[in-house]
Design an enzyme around this catalytic site. Structure first.
Site, PDB file in Angstrom:
ATOM      1  N   ASP A 138       7.547  43.436   6.132  1.00  0.00           N
ATOM      2  CA  ASP A 138       8.771  42.711   5.796  1.00  0.00           C
ATOM      3  C   ASP A 138       8.583  41.257   6.232  1.00  0.00           C
ATOM      4  OD1 ASP A 138      11.531  42.091   5.385  1.00  0.00           O
ATOM      5  OD2 ASP A 138      12.088  44.145   5.941  1.00  0.00           O
ATOM      6  N   ASP A 151      12.499  38.987   2.613  1.00  0.00           N
ATOM      7  CA  ASP A 151      13.902  38.889   3.025  1.00  0.00           C
ATOM      8  C   ASP A 151      14.586  37.691   2.349  1.00  0.00           C
ATOM      9  OD1 ASP A 151      15.851  39.985   5.057  1.00  0.00           O
ATOM     10  OD2 ASP A 151      15.826  37.907   5.728  1.00  0.00           O
ATOM     11  N   GLU A 158      14.280  40.459  -1.871  1.00  0.00           N
ATOM     12  CA  GLU A 158      15.711  40.713  -1.740  1.00  0.00           C
ATOM     13  C   GLU A 158      16.471  39.481  -2.242  1.00  0.00           C
ATOM     14  OE1 GLU A 158      18.819  41.883   1.825  1.00  0.00           O
ATOM     15  OE2 GLU A 158      17.424  40.232   2.063  1.00  0.00           O
ATOM     16  N   HIS A 182      19.148  49.609   4.930  1.00  0.00           N
ATOM     17  CA  HIS A 182      19.612  49.426   6.307  1.00  0.00           C
ATOM     18  C   HIS A 182      20.826  48.505   6.404  1.00  0.00           C
ATOM     19  CE1 HIS A 182      17.146  46.064   5.276  1.00  0.00           C
ATOM     20  NE2 HIS A 182      17.544  45.403   6.346  1.00  0.00           N
ATOM     21  N   ASP A 183      21.315  47.992   5.273  1.00  0.00           N
ATOM     22  CA  ASP A 183      22.462  47.079   5.297  1.00  0.00           C
ATOM     23  C   ASP A 183      23.728  47.673   4.679  1.00  0.00           C
ATOM     24  OD1 ASP A 183      21.017  44.971   6.467  1.00  0.00           O
ATOM     25  OD2 ASP A 183      20.294  44.283   4.520  1.00  0.00           O
TER      26      ASP A 183
END
Ligand code: NOJ
Ligand code: CA
Length: 538
Positions: free
Chosen positions: A105, A207, A267, A330-331
């Site tokens: 990531d 990200d 993302e 995870h969000d």
């Protein structure tokens, strides 16, 4: 034969299945209550059993953990909490030995305020690294340079008394934004990619890529007519999705092009989501390989909504590019919780699995969804996510980050110590150990679907066309040379049918374990929240 044909020309990130691991929560090997890289390595058996092609590990680099790793203080090392470079190399080698790819990531928009670059940058206005971040003088009245807001609450500008300027942070104050307009920053961040790609990493999740370029003049954002306070109350023309991001992405792509079969998935988490903008990050096949499609995360559980989102995203993918699907990460609250239902919750989660694994595009699974994990209920005094106090406890992302449920008992097989977040309720029944021996379990459904997908070229990479059906049913056909599959999923609460093309059925699966497959396709009847995947004669 079919399996061999599928292997030729198979590209792992395009035809395969990718599984997201939140490293703090997957497996703790040393009893400190926090998952780690040796823990992931110990659990590779599970990932092989499941049959995934690759894992994406959320950030595991040195970090003060203000945002649990999304505040990186050294991009080229491993946080001691998770292990070290040697444990990473061991994990990579053992994953590769099992044909599992590993993606990391990359957090290009911001570093931690403890990163050496920022510590230097904040030393003085004359420091050679000053311009690596975005520093500005206050307005005449002392207020911040513009009206930009931090996504995690408050102004995006933090005052630095020592040097008398503000610095920009799109998230927490401890996450200062890098200045991507400085070529040294760009080169240093490309070097980070080279560091890991040379080590054998198979790709990167990137990200908030839509944030790295901002208006060079730092102009105010117009206010949104919704009148909301904070970030959502602005139209982000100047601090999100700036057109210059595409040139930056093309340069990033050129780094990856030097290494065969490496990939990027970015993302694009816009404040006002727009799948057309998301798809634009694929460029002309010269930007991202995949752009996360979050549209399923935002809608209700209705066939009409899924149909619209699928149509829209497939229609927006530029020629030569490839779609992807995400139900949980995870969000966001886990989909098994978002769409839970007193009688049909479990069946819905099974239909969702069949949908994700038979659409055209790369599915991203989130750890635990293969056993139907639900969100945990976290008492306020155990909350960890900074959003709980910078904005509101309701926005805490802890519920979807609870430890993986490997077994029953106190630590759920995750840890011998006190887990960093409580284990979610129900883990004594819902865990890998129990499900592994039950062919009717969610785990076996995921495993069977992944195996079927891998053995069926039409499902891995074939064309996609809708088939007529009742309103609550989603039905489609997939086709590749020598391979054909039909899918019908009833999302509704009443029996329904789909009129599939007529053919002899040679394989497939029913989401209701034990229900027989028809000998021929044609009109199929489905009970509430049941689905059929049929492989048929070509
Ligand atoms: C998006 C990540 O998914 C999220 O977890 C993180 O807090 C922000 N970016 C900031 O890096
Ligand atoms: Ca640990």
């Amino acid at each position: 034969m079919a399996a061999t044909a599928a292997m030729a020309g198979r590209l792992w990130w395009k035809h395969g299945v990718i599984y997201q691991i939140y490293p703090r929560s997957f497996m703790d090997s040393n009893g400190d209550g926090i998952g780690d890289l040796d823990g992931i390595r110990q659990r590779l058996d599970h990932l092989s059993f499941l049959g995934v092609d690759g894992i994406w590990i959320s950030p595991c680099f040195p970090s003060p953990m203000k945002d649990f790793g999304y505040d990186v203080s050294d991009y080229c090392d491993i946080d001691p909490m998770f292990g070290d470079l040697a444990s990473f190399d061991r994990l990579l080698a053992e994953a590769h030995a099992r044909d599992i790819k590993v993606i990391l990531d990359w957090v290009p928009n911001h570093t931690s305020d403890q990163h050496a670059w920022f510590l230097e940058s904040r030393r003085s206005v004359k420091d050679p690294k000053r311009d690596w971040y975005v520093w500005r003088d206050p307005k005449l009245d002392g207020s911040p340079p513009n009206n930009w807001q931090a996504i995690f609450g408050g102004s995006a500008w933090e005052w630095d008394t020592e040097t008398g300027q503000y610095y920009l942070h799109s998230f927490l104050t401890e996450q200062p934004d890098l200045n991507w307009r400085n070529p040294d920053v760009e080169a240093a961040m490309h070097d980070v990619l080279h560091f890991w790609l040379k080590r054998g990493v198979d790709g990167f999740r990137i990200d908030v890529i839509h944030k790295i370029a901002k208006d060079p003049e730092l102009r105010d954002n117009p206010l949104h007519e919704n009148g909301l306070p904070g970030y959502l109350g602005q139209i982000h023309v100047n601090d999100e999705d700036h057109p210059d991001v595409h040139g930056m992405l093309r340069s990033i792509r050129r780094v990856f092009d030097r290494y065969p079969e490496r990939m990027t998935v970015g993302e694009v988490a816009l404040s006002h989501p727009d799948p057309a903008v998301t798809a634009s990050y694929l460029g002309k096949g010269d930007e991202l390989d995949l752009a996360f499609n979050f549209s399923f995360m935002l809608g209700p559980w209705t066939a009409a909504d899924y149909r619209r989102e699928i149509d829209q995203f497939l229609g927006l993918i530029p020629a030569g590019c490839w779609p992807d699907w995400v139900l949980s990460n995870h969000d966001f609250a886990r989909h098994a919780s978002r769409h839970d239902h007193p009688e049909l919750g479990e069946k819905r989660a099974r239909v969702a699995a069949a949908l994700m694994l038979t659409l055209r595009g790369t599915p991203f699974l989130y750890y635990g969804e293969e056993i139907g994990m639900r969100d945990g209920v976290i008492p306020e005094d155990r909350m960890q996510d900074p959003l709980a106090w910078t904005i509101h406890p309701k926005l805490s992302r802890d519920p979807e980050r609870t430890p993986m449920q490997w077994a029953g008992g106190a630590g759920a097989g995750f840890s011998d110590g006190e887990p960093w977040l409580p284990i979610a309720d129900g883990h004594d029944q819902r865990n890998v150990e129990t499900q592994r021996w039950d062919p009717g379990s969610m785990l076996h459904l995921y495993r069977d679907l992944i195996a079927l997908r891998r053995a069926t070229p039409a499902l891995e990479g074939g064309s996609f066309d809708w088939v007529d059906s009742d309103t609550d049913v989603l039905a489609w056909k997939r086709r590749a040379p020598g391979s054909r599959a039909l899918v019908a999923l009833n999302l509704g609460e009443a029996p329904a049918s789909a009129r599939l093309p007529e053919a002899r059925v040679t394989g497939g699966l029913h989401t209701a374990h034990g229900s027989p497959l028809p000998a021929r396709s044609g009109t199929v009847e489905l009970q509430p929240c049941e689905g059929l995947v049929l492989v048929v004669e070509d």
